[in-house]
Design a protein around this motif. Sequence first.
Motif, PDB file in Angstrom:
ATOM      1  N   UNK A  23       0.912  -1.439   0.215  1.00  0.00           N
ATOM      2  CA  UNK A  23      -0.021  -0.004   0.157  1.00  0.00           C
ATOM      3  C   UNK A  23       0.899   1.209   0.449  1.00  0.00           C
ATOM      4  N   UNK A  24       0.969   1.900  -0.620  1.00  0.00           N
ATOM      5  CA  UNK A  24       1.753   3.564  -0.654  1.00  0.00           C
ATOM      6  C   UNK A  24       1.342   4.131   0.540  1.00  0.00           C
ATOM      7  N   UNK A  25       1.902   4.954   0.805  1.00  0.00           N
ATOM      8  CA  UNK A  25       2.428   5.908   1.723  1.00  0.00           C
ATOM      9  C   UNK A  25       0.717   6.547   2.161  1.00  0.00           C
ATOM     10  N   UNK A  33      -2.730  10.168   5.715  1.00  0.00           N
ATOM     11  CA  UNK A  33      -0.711  10.545   5.882  1.00  0.00           C
ATOM     12  C   UNK A  33      -0.645  11.523   4.662  1.00  0.00           C
ATOM     13  N   UNK A  34      -0.936  13.219   4.436  1.00  0.00           N
ATOM     14  CA  UNK A  34      -0.660  14.389   3.841  1.00  0.00           C
ATOM     15  C   UNK A  34       0.495  13.500   2.733  1.00  0.00           C
ATOM     16  N   UNK A  35       1.218  14.948   2.216  1.00  0.00           N
ATOM     17  CA  UNK A  35       2.319  14.828   1.706  1.00  0.00           C
ATOM     18  C   UNK A  35       3.725  14.326   2.374  1.00  0.00           C
ATOM     19  N   UNK A  36       4.017  15.602   3.252  1.00  0.00           N
ATOM     20  CA  UNK A  36       4.715  15.593   4.176  1.00  0.00           C
ATOM     21  C   UNK A  36       4.617  14.468   5.076  1.00  0.00           C
ATOM     22  N   UNK A  37       3.886  13.325   5.781  1.00  0.00           N
ATOM     23  CA  UNK A  37       3.196  12.726   6.455  1.00  0.00           C
ATOM     24  C   UNK A  37       4.051  11.830   5.696  1.00  0.00           C
ATOM     25  N   UNK A 179       8.276  11.281  13.042  1.00  0.00           N
ATOM     26  CA  UNK A 179       7.237  11.183  13.976  1.00  0.00           C
ATOM     27  C   UNK A 179       5.833  11.971  14.562  1.00  0.00           C
ATOM     28  N   UNK A 180       6.232  13.059  14.546  1.00  0.00           N
ATOM     29  CA  UNK A 180       5.340  14.036  14.863  1.00  0.00           C
ATOM     30  C   UNK A 180       4.963  14.730  13.568  1.00  0.00           C
ATOM     31  N   UNK A 181       5.349  14.782  12.853  1.00  0.00           N
ATOM     32  CA  UNK A 181       3.954  14.850  11.533  1.00  0.00           C
ATOM     33  C   UNK A 181       4.017  14.003  10.860  1.00  0.00           C
ATOM     34  N   UNK A 182       4.111  13.139  11.550  1.00  0.00           N
ATOM     35  CA  UNK A 182       3.112  11.947  10.782  1.00  0.00           C
ATOM     36  C   UNK A 182       1.359  11.714  11.676  1.00  0.00           C
ATOM     37  N   UNK A 183       1.590  12.121  13.542  1.00  0.00           N
ATOM     38  CA  UNK A 183       0.440  11.932  14.258  1.00  0.00           C
ATOM     39  C   UNK A 183      -0.052  13.345  14.058  1.00  0.00           C
ATOM     40  N   UNK A 203      -1.912  22.922  13.407  1.00  0.00           N
ATOM     41  CA  UNK A 203      -0.149  23.327  12.329  1.00  0.00           C
ATOM     42  C   UNK A 203      -0.368  22.092  10.851  1.00  0.00           C
ATOM     43  N   UNK A 204      -0.179  23.097   9.585  1.00  0.00           N
ATOM     44  CA  UNK A 204      -0.423  22.863   8.807  1.00  0.00           C
ATOM     45  C   UNK A 204       1.419  22.010   8.331  1.00  0.00           C
ATOM     46  N   UNK A 205       2.442  22.765   9.053  1.00  0.00           N
ATOM     47  CA  UNK A 205       3.210  22.500   8.862  1.00  0.00           C
ATOM     48  C   UNK A 205       4.014  22.254  10.808  1.00  0.00           C
ATOM     49  N   UNK A 206       4.416  21.107  10.618  1.00  0.00           N
ATOM     50  CA  UNK A 206       4.989  20.749  11.824  1.00  0.00           C
ATOM     51  C   UNK A 206       6.328  21.898  12.310  1.00  0.00           C
TER      52      UNK A 206
END
Length: 209
Positions: A23-25, A33-37, A179-183, A203-206
């Motif tokens: 499965x793709x991320x 999962x957004x693009x950064x995640x 890991x924080x970006x993902x969560x 935030x949209x960006x961590x």
Amino acid sequence: MLFIGACGGDSDKEVAEEPGTPVAASRLCDGAFDAPAAQALRRLAGTERFDESAGAGESSEAATFSLRKAVEHLHDAYRRRSACWVYKSGDTSGEPLLEIRFTASEGYPSGTRKKSGNDKVTYPVGRFAQVGSNGADLFFRCSTKAPTEDANIGDTNYVKAELFSPAGQMRGDSIDHDRMVILNSVSRKLAQTAGCASEADLPAVVPAR
């Protein structure tokens, strides 16, 4: 057979995947999962493809993870809460790379946003967010009501997001931040599903440490 939540925000759909089908991320955890995640996950895992499972529910039947179900079970006992388990495709160890859960919470820790003596790093995300050796926690404002009077948890003003991901399985030089970006990404999607996105103010960006 694994059941993977469909993309595009349609949490009611279930797409059957044959065992071992990668499965793709961007499709993991009901497309949360957004693009950064997704990029952070690929960096942590050192691979492009993953397997997903929601484990077995109380009926011992495989259950698909969906953001809608996660919101519905925020006030339930631990075993009834929805969880998303992510594995590196082809990994036969049986150990998930990530396990993500959500629960209603009456409050949040009152910690400082700096590295503490127990090797946990806090982030200016939500009401309180920290990363440690075994994963990350994120508390954010999200008022929800218990579905019944005898629910395991009553009406609350916060949600706790938990990410279990032992650092020993991770790769790269930005393990804590990734890991924080993902969560944060999955939490943002859950807040949207719960109708508390403006309240959560995630935030949209961590921010980098």
